[in-house]
Scaffold this motif. Sequence first.
Motif, mmCIF file in Angstrom:
data_model
loop_
_atom_site.group_PDB
_atom_site.id
_atom_site.type_symbol
_atom_site.label_atom_id
_atom_site.label_comp_id
_atom_site.label_asym_id
_atom_site.label_seq_id
_atom_site.Cartn_x
_atom_site.Cartn_y
_atom_site.Cartn_z
ATOM 1 N N GLU A 42 0.861 -1.177 0.000
ATOM 2 C CA GLU A 42 0.000 0.000 0.000
ATOM 3 C C GLU A 42 0.898 1.228 0.000
ATOM 4 O O GLU A 42 1.592 1.503 0.968
ATOM 5 C CB GLU A 42 -0.917 0.007 1.223
ATOM 6 C CG GLU A 42 -1.923 1.137 1.199
ATOM 7 C CD GLU A 42 -2.889 1.077 2.392
ATOM 8 O OE1 GLU A 42 -3.712 1.999 2.543
ATOM 9 O OE2 GLU A 42 -2.808 0.099 3.165
ATOM 10 N N VAL A 43 0.891 1.946 -1.133
ATOM 11 C CA VAL A 43 1.792 3.068 -1.339
ATOM 12 C C VAL A 43 0.960 4.328 -1.487
ATOM 13 O O VAL A 43 -0.046 4.352 -2.202
ATOM 14 C CB VAL A 43 2.667 2.869 -2.589
ATOM 15 C CG1 VAL A 43 3.610 4.056 -2.794
ATOM 16 C CG2 VAL A 43 3.450 1.571 -2.485
ATOM 17 N N ALA A 44 1.404 5.362 -0.808
ATOM 18 C CA ALA A 44 0.783 6.680 -0.913
ATOM 19 C C ALA A 44 1.886 7.695 -1.161
ATOM 20 O O ALA A 44 2.881 7.729 -0.434
ATOM 21 C CB ALA A 44 -0.002 7.034 0.330
ATOM 22 N N LEU A 45 1.720 8.534 -2.146
ATOM 23 C CA LEU A 45 2.728 9.499 -2.544
ATOM 24 C C LEU A 45 2.053 10.862 -2.670
ATOM 25 O O LEU A 45 1.046 11.007 -3.338
ATOM 26 C CB LEU A 45 3.372 9.105 -3.869
ATOM 27 C CG LEU A 45 4.417 10.059 -4.438
ATOM 28 C CD1 LEU A 45 5.613 10.184 -3.483
ATOM 29 C CD2 LEU A 45 4.884 9.578 -5.822
ATOM 30 N N ILE A 46 2.638 11.841 -2.034
ATOM 31 C CA ILE A 46 2.121 13.208 -2.061
ATOM 32 C C ILE A 46 3.270 14.119 -2.465
ATOM 33 O O ILE A 46 4.342 14.086 -1.856
ATOM 34 C CB ILE A 46 1.566 13.629 -0.693
ATOM 35 C CG1 ILE A 46 0.396 12.727 -0.276
ATOM 36 C CG2 ILE A 46 1.116 15.082 -0.724
ATOM 37 C CD1 ILE A 46 -0.127 12.999 1.093
ATOM 38 N N LYS A 53 1.187 23.342 -6.045
ATOM 39 C CA LYS A 53 0.255 22.446 -6.709
ATOM 40 C C LYS A 53 0.465 21.021 -6.203
ATOM 41 O O LYS A 53 1.596 20.601 -5.996
ATOM 42 C CB LYS A 53 0.473 22.500 -8.220
ATOM 43 C CG LYS A 53 -0.574 21.730 -9.014
ATOM 44 C CD LYS A 53 -0.343 21.885 -10.522
ATOM 45 C CE LYS A 53 -1.400 21.139 -11.305
ATOM 46 N NZ LYS A 53 -1.221 21.316 -12.780
ATOM 47 N N LEU A 54 -0.647 20.283 -5.984
ATOM 48 C CA LEU A 54 -0.615 18.960 -5.386
ATOM 49 C C LEU A 54 -0.614 17.879 -6.448
ATOM 50 O O LEU A 54 -1.414 17.911 -7.383
ATOM 51 C CB LEU A 54 -1.821 18.772 -4.463
ATOM 52 C CG LEU A 54 -2.005 17.374 -3.854
ATOM 53 C CD1 LEU A 54 -0.833 17.003 -2.927
ATOM 54 C CD2 LEU A 54 -3.331 17.278 -3.091
ATOM 55 N N TYR A 55 0.284 16.912 -6.244
ATOM 56 C CA TYR A 55 0.303 15.696 -7.066
ATOM 57 C C TYR A 55 0.353 14.526 -6.082
ATOM 58 O O TYR A 55 1.166 14.499 -5.166
ATOM 59 C CB TYR A 55 1.528 15.660 -7.993
ATOM 60 C CG TYR A 55 1.599 16.830 -8.953
ATOM 61 C CD1 TYR A 55 0.981 16.750 -10.206
ATOM 62 C CD2 TYR A 55 2.322 17.982 -8.596
ATOM 63 C CE1 TYR A 55 1.063 17.830 -11.085
ATOM 64 C CE2 TYR A 55 2.400 19.038 -9.469
ATOM 65 C CZ TYR A 55 1.767 18.962 -10.693
ATOM 66 O OH TYR A 55 1.832 20.025 -11.571
ATOM 67 N N GLU A 56 -0.526 13.533 -6.283
ATOM 68 C CA GLU A 56 -0.592 12.440 -5.332
ATOM 69 C C GLU A 56 -0.853 11.124 -6.049
ATOM 70 O O GLU A 56 -1.371 11.097 -7.181
ATOM 71 C CB GLU A 56 -1.697 12.672 -4.289
ATOM 72 C CG GLU A 56 -3.095 12.729 -4.860
ATOM 73 C CD GLU A 56 -4.149 12.956 -3.804
ATOM 74 O OE1 GLU A 56 -5.344 12.709 -4.113
ATOM 75 O OE2 GLU A 56 -3.806 13.369 -2.674
ATOM 76 N N PHE A 57 -0.483 10.054 -5.369
ATOM 77 C CA PHE A 57 -0.772 8.702 -5.848
ATOM 78 C C PHE A 57 -1.061 7.833 -4.618
ATOM 79 O O PHE A 57 -0.340 7.907 -3.602
ATOM 80 C CB PHE A 57 0.408 8.111 -6.625
ATOM 81 C CG PHE A 57 0.271 6.657 -6.898
ATOM 82 C CD1 PHE A 57 -0.562 6.195 -7.924
ATOM 83 C CD2 PHE A 57 0.963 5.716 -6.127
ATOM 84 C CE1 PHE A 57 -0.697 4.831 -8.163
ATOM 85 C CE2 PHE A 57 0.830 4.363 -6.373
ATOM 86 C CZ PHE A 57 0.005 3.915 -7.405
#
Length: 246
Positions: A42-46, A53-57
């Motif tokens: 389980e990967v979360a990237l911010i 500006k926001l980039y997330e995964f």
Amino acid sequence: MGRGRVELKRIENKINRQVTFAKRRNGLLKKAYELSVLCDAEVALIIFSSRGKLYEFCSGPSMAKTLEKYQKCSYGSLETSQPVNELTQNSYQEYLKLKARVEVLQRSQRNLLGEDLDPLNTKELEQLEHQLEISLNQVRSTKTQNMLDQLADLQNKEHMLVDANNNLRRKVEEFNAKYPLQQSWETAGNSALYGRLPSQSDGFFQPLDRNSSLEMGYNGATSNDITVETPSQTANGFGPGWMLWI
């Protein structure tokens, strides 16, 4: 031929910086996706850009649930350790209070003993004197009460002994009143016993009469007729007059 090592520092050129950010951002998002698929993680990237500006995964159901799970794992240990730190801090504060209290009591004890009186002012000395007078009065009162208690105990013991003595005297008088004849008989018997014993003045030890006929070798001459024989007579075979020859 391989690429040279890139120096890690801020890119001063704004356009080059934006291009590099876009490329590396996409590569990072791709690597996060690959990691989640290949390793079932389980990967979360911010990512926030320089403009905000926001980039997330997020490979999980939602970013919120992943962040909540992250908070439980990260800040939960801090919350559990926080009461321990608070307890330690409270214990230390209590220790400091007790230490200061002990120092005050020790200084007060030294003052009561007449020591370390120089730092005290006139008012403090008067308070100390008043406190000593109160303590002295209490000591004297306690001492007097103890002496009165001991005196009362001794008086009670005296009354008990007097009562016991009176009881014994009463019993003796009752016994004498109950058996008067027996005592008179014993007294009369003792008097008769001592009366039958003859005394020396009554002639108990009287000298026996001398019978001159029973005395062997007795010479009836008086002291004036007795003559001392000379050694020559003894040598001729004549013995003394008191010797009996058989």
